[in-house]
Design a protein around this motif. Structure first.
Motif, PDB file in Angstrom:
ATOM      1  N   ASP A 244       0.805  -1.226   0.000  1.00  0.00           N
ATOM      2  CA  ASP A 244       0.000   0.000   0.000  1.00  0.00           C
ATOM      3  C   ASP A 244       0.833   1.269   0.000  1.00  0.00           C
ATOM      4  O   ASP A 244       0.274   2.374  -0.071  1.00  0.00           O
ATOM      5  CB  ASP A 244      -0.921   0.026   1.227  1.00  0.00           C
ATOM      6  CG  ASP A 244      -2.101  -0.911   1.077  1.00  0.00           C
ATOM      7  OD1 ASP A 244      -2.351  -1.383  -0.052  1.00  0.00           O
ATOM      8  OD2 ASP A 244      -2.777  -1.188   2.090  1.00  0.00           O
ATOM      9  N   THR A 245       2.155   1.145   0.087  1.00  0.00           N
ATOM     10  CA  THR A 245       2.990   2.340   0.214  1.00  0.00           C
ATOM     11  C   THR A 245       3.778   2.637  -1.056  1.00  0.00           C
ATOM     12  O   THR A 245       4.215   1.737  -1.764  1.00  0.00           O
ATOM     13  CB  THR A 245       3.985   2.209   1.379  1.00  0.00           C
ATOM     14  OG1 THR A 245       4.910   1.147   1.096  1.00  0.00           O
ATOM     15  CG2 THR A 245       3.257   1.913   2.678  1.00  0.00           C
ATOM     16  N   THR A 246       3.916   3.921  -1.311  1.00  0.00           N
ATOM     17  CA  THR A 246       4.812   4.393  -2.363  1.00  0.00           C
ATOM     18  C   THR A 246       6.179   4.689  -1.780  1.00  0.00           C
ATOM     19  O   THR A 246       7.207   4.491  -2.429  1.00  0.00           O
ATOM     20  CB  THR A 246       4.259   5.672  -3.017  1.00  0.00           C
ATOM     21  OG1 THR A 246       2.997   5.377  -3.612  1.00  0.00           O
ATOM     22  CG2 THR A 246       5.200   6.208  -4.077  1.00  0.00           C
ATOM     23  N   LEU A 247       6.192   5.179  -0.543  1.00  0.00           N
ATOM     24  CA  LEU A 247       7.437   5.526   0.133  1.00  0.00           C
ATOM     25  C   LEU A 247       7.329   5.097   1.583  1.00  0.00           C
ATOM     26  O   LEU A 247       6.391   5.476   2.294  1.00  0.00           O
ATOM     27  CB  LEU A 247       7.684   7.039   0.040  1.00  0.00           C
ATOM     28  CG  LEU A 247       9.036   7.565   0.503  1.00  0.00           C
ATOM     29  CD1 LEU A 247      10.142   7.070  -0.429  1.00  0.00           C
ATOM     30  CD2 LEU A 247       9.022   9.089   0.537  1.00  0.00           C
ATOM     31  N   GLY A 248       8.285   4.282   2.022  1.00  0.00           N
ATOM     32  CA  GLY A 248       8.294   3.824   3.401  1.00  0.00           C
ATOM     33  C   GLY A 248       9.121   4.720   4.295  1.00  0.00           C
ATOM     34  O   GLY A 248       9.462   5.856   3.931  1.00  0.00           O
ATOM     35  N   ILE A 290       5.257   7.852   6.106  1.00  0.00           N
ATOM     36  CA  ILE A 290       4.860   6.863   5.097  1.00  0.00           C
ATOM     37  C   ILE A 290       3.945   7.521   4.068  1.00  0.00           C
ATOM     38  O   ILE A 290       2.974   8.194   4.432  1.00  0.00           O
ATOM     39  CB  ILE A 290       4.139   5.677   5.766  1.00  0.00           C
ATOM     40  CG1 ILE A 290       5.096   4.961   6.735  1.00  0.00           C
ATOM     41  CG2 ILE A 290       3.604   4.705   4.726  1.00  0.00           C
ATOM     42  CD1 ILE A 290       4.425   3.901   7.590  1.00  0.00           C
ATOM     43  N   ILE A 291       4.267   7.340   2.801  1.00  0.00           N
ATOM     44  CA  ILE A 291       3.455   7.882   1.713  1.00  0.00           C
ATOM     45  C   ILE A 291       2.677   6.738   1.073  1.00  0.00           C
ATOM     46  O   ILE A 291       3.264   5.769   0.594  1.00  0.00           O
ATOM     47  CB  ILE A 291       4.320   8.590   0.651  1.00  0.00           C
ATOM     48  CG1 ILE A 291       5.226   9.636   1.319  1.00  0.00           C
ATOM     49  CG2 ILE A 291       3.436   9.229  -0.417  1.00  0.00           C
ATOM     50  CD1 ILE A 291       4.491  10.711   2.063  1.00  0.00           C
ATOM     51  N   MET A 292       1.359   6.861   1.105  1.00  0.00           N
ATOM     52  CA  MET A 292       0.500   5.812   0.564  1.00  0.00           C
ATOM     53  C   MET A 292       0.435   5.914  -0.968  1.00  0.00           C
ATOM     54  O   MET A 292       0.539   6.996  -1.538  1.00  0.00           O
ATOM     55  CB  MET A 292      -0.902   5.936   1.146  1.00  0.00           C
ATOM     56  CG  MET A 292      -0.963   5.946   2.656  1.00  0.00           C
ATOM     57  SD  MET A 292      -0.412   4.398   3.394  1.00  0.00           S
ATOM     58  CE  MET A 292      -1.760   3.317   2.883  1.00  0.00           C
ATOM     59  N   SER A 293       0.242   4.773  -1.612  1.00  0.00           N
ATOM     60  CA  SER A 293       0.023   4.789  -3.059  1.00  0.00           C
ATOM     61  C   SER A 293      -1.345   5.397  -3.338  1.00  0.00           C
ATOM     62  O   SER A 293      -2.266   5.292  -2.507  1.00  0.00           O
ATOM     63  CB  SER A 293       0.097   3.370  -3.619  1.00  0.00           C
ATOM     64  OG  SER A 293      -0.998   2.591  -3.160  1.00  0.00           O
ATOM     65  N   PHE A 298      -7.071   5.927  -2.185  1.00  0.00           N
ATOM     66  CA  PHE A 298      -8.425   6.021  -2.715  1.00  0.00           C
ATOM     67  C   PHE A 298      -9.327   4.934  -2.117  1.00  0.00           C
ATOM     68  O   PHE A 298     -10.523   5.148  -1.892  1.00  0.00           O
ATOM     69  CB  PHE A 298      -8.405   5.893  -4.247  1.00  0.00           C
ATOM     70  CG  PHE A 298      -9.750   6.012  -4.890  1.00  0.00           C
ATOM     71  CD1 PHE A 298     -10.364   7.255  -5.032  1.00  0.00           C
ATOM     72  CD2 PHE A 298     -10.435   4.883  -5.332  1.00  0.00           C
ATOM     73  CE1 PHE A 298     -11.612   7.373  -5.622  1.00  0.00           C
ATOM     74  CE2 PHE A 298     -11.685   4.989  -5.918  1.00  0.00           C
ATOM     75  CZ  PHE A 298     -12.284   6.248  -6.063  1.00  0.00           C
ATOM     76  N   ALA A 299      -8.736   3.781  -1.842  1.00  0.00           N
ATOM     77  CA  ALA A 299      -9.497   2.669  -1.262  1.00  0.00           C
ATOM     78  C   ALA A 299      -9.723   2.819   0.239  1.00  0.00           C
ATOM     79  O   ALA A 299     -10.395   1.980   0.851  1.00  0.00           O
ATOM     80  CB  ALA A 299      -8.790   1.352  -1.547  1.00  0.00           C
ATOM     81  N   GLY A 300      -9.146   3.867   0.829  1.00  0.00           N
ATOM     82  CA  GLY A 300      -9.363   4.110   2.248  1.00  0.00           C
ATOM     83  C   GLY A 300      -8.278   3.589   3.163  1.00  0.00           C
ATOM     84  O   GLY A 300      -8.433   3.647   4.395  1.00  0.00           O
ATOM     85  N   ALA A 301      -7.171   3.097   2.609  1.00  0.00           N
ATOM     86  CA  ALA A 301      -6.072   2.609   3.438  1.00  0.00           C
ATOM     87  C   ALA A 301      -5.393   3.788   4.145  1.00  0.00           C
ATOM     88  O   ALA A 301      -5.364   4.904   3.634  1.00  0.00           O
ATOM     89  CB  ALA A 301      -5.067   1.847   2.592  1.00  0.00           C
TER      90      ALA A 301
END
Length: 324
Positions: A244-248, A290-293, A298-301
């Protein structure tokens, strides 16, 4: 050489005294106060994000009142300029020379109120001083001194007239947390004292700036076992590998965790860090890094879900003879 058990006990007693003092201004919020003081003694910076009127500014003002040093408040607005924060060089005709006039960033504790209402250009003026402890103007560096802590407040980014903080700036904050609404009993106490709502004004300084620096230096020697360091690194890598992450979590984030954990453990009277300290601090220290994808967002994560997931997946070490 690690700190002794007596030094850890003294640190814990001092920590409780500071917590109780700040708690006189922010009722029923001891967990948030402990996080804020951990930031101070780990020589980090704190970001408070919450709805208006929940006590973000009150916490920052109470922290400033507790430390017997210089304090400043910067109200961030869309027309604020970087020089309004750092200061500027002015020509003195009488002396026939240029002089640097320091801005409000030169204080022991700086309250950056509603930081996300200023433009990204102005927000970036904080990057150097928050990371390196000095400001460079016209090629000359000026030391911010010790202790130096920025307590920034922001309202949720969905509100009109706000800007999202750049990722590079978010990474400069040791922790991000929220104050939240008080419980009913504390809220009733607040209402009972509504004639004098600013409780921070009545607080007495409990610690000098030199004592803060001494406590910060002392806790740097708190023991962190290699197994705990390995645990922090495995957790860090797990945030980067999460789907779910773009950047950890960055390397700076890992270092920040160890710094915060040393203080957190000493505040409990221990001269060694446990994996449980890492677990308790994981969300406030790592959640904002943390940067989410886009798909996951969009899915609410949420980043909180990512942190909870990696804590569940990565096995914590079993320490024997900790602190010995």
């Amino acid at each position: 050489m690690t700190i002794t058990t007596d030094q850890a006990a003294w640190f814990a007693d001092s920590f409780v005294t500071l917590t109780d003092n700040v708690g006189q201004a922010l009722l029923g919020k001891a967990p948030v106060i402990r996080l804020a003081l951990t930031c101070l003694l780990a020589e980090g910076h704190l970001l408070l994000e919450d709805a208006p009127g929940t006590g973000k500014t009150a916490l920052a003002r109470a922290m400033a009142a507790t430390v017997q040093g210089s304090h400043s408040r910067i109200q961030f607005t869309p027309d604020l300029l970087p020089s309004d924060i750092t200061g500027t060089t002015v020509y003195d005709q009488a002396q026939a020379r240029w002089e640097f006039h320091k801005g409000p960033i030169f204080a022991s504790i700086v309250l950056a109120d509603e930081i996300n209402r200023a433009s990204p250009k102005t927000q970036s003026a904080l990057l150097e001083v928050m990371e390196e402890g000095h400001v460079t103007v016209d090629g000359t560096s000026y030391d911010a001194g010790r202790p130096f802590m920025v307590i920034a407040t922001q309202n949720p980014i969905e509100q009109a007239g706000t800007y999202r903080l750049p990722e590079a700036q978010l990474d400069r904050f040791l922790m991000k947390t929220s104050v939240g609404y008080p419980d009913r009993a504390s809220a009733v106490q607040v209402l009972a004292g509504s004639a004098s709502p600013d409780r921070a004004r009545s607080l007495q300084p409990m610690i000098s700036t030199s004592a803060v620096a001494e406590m910060a230096d002392l806790v740097k020697a708190n023991h962190v076992d290699d197994a705990v360091l390995d645990y922090v690194q495995r957790l860090t890598e797990a945030t980067r590998d999460d789907s779910d992450t773009t950047l950890g979590v960055s390397t700076r984030g890992s270092i920040s965790m160890v710094r915060a954990a040393r203080v957190w453990a000493a505040a409990r009277g221990r001269n060694y860090v446990l994996p449980d300290d890492i677990k308790e601090l994981a969300l406030p220290v790592w959640g904002h890094r943390i940067i989410m994808s886009p798909e996951a967002e969009f899915a609410g994560a949420t980043t909180a879900a990512v942190v909870a997931r990696v804590l569940d997946r990565v096995e914590a070490p079993m320490l024997r003879g900790a602190g010995v």
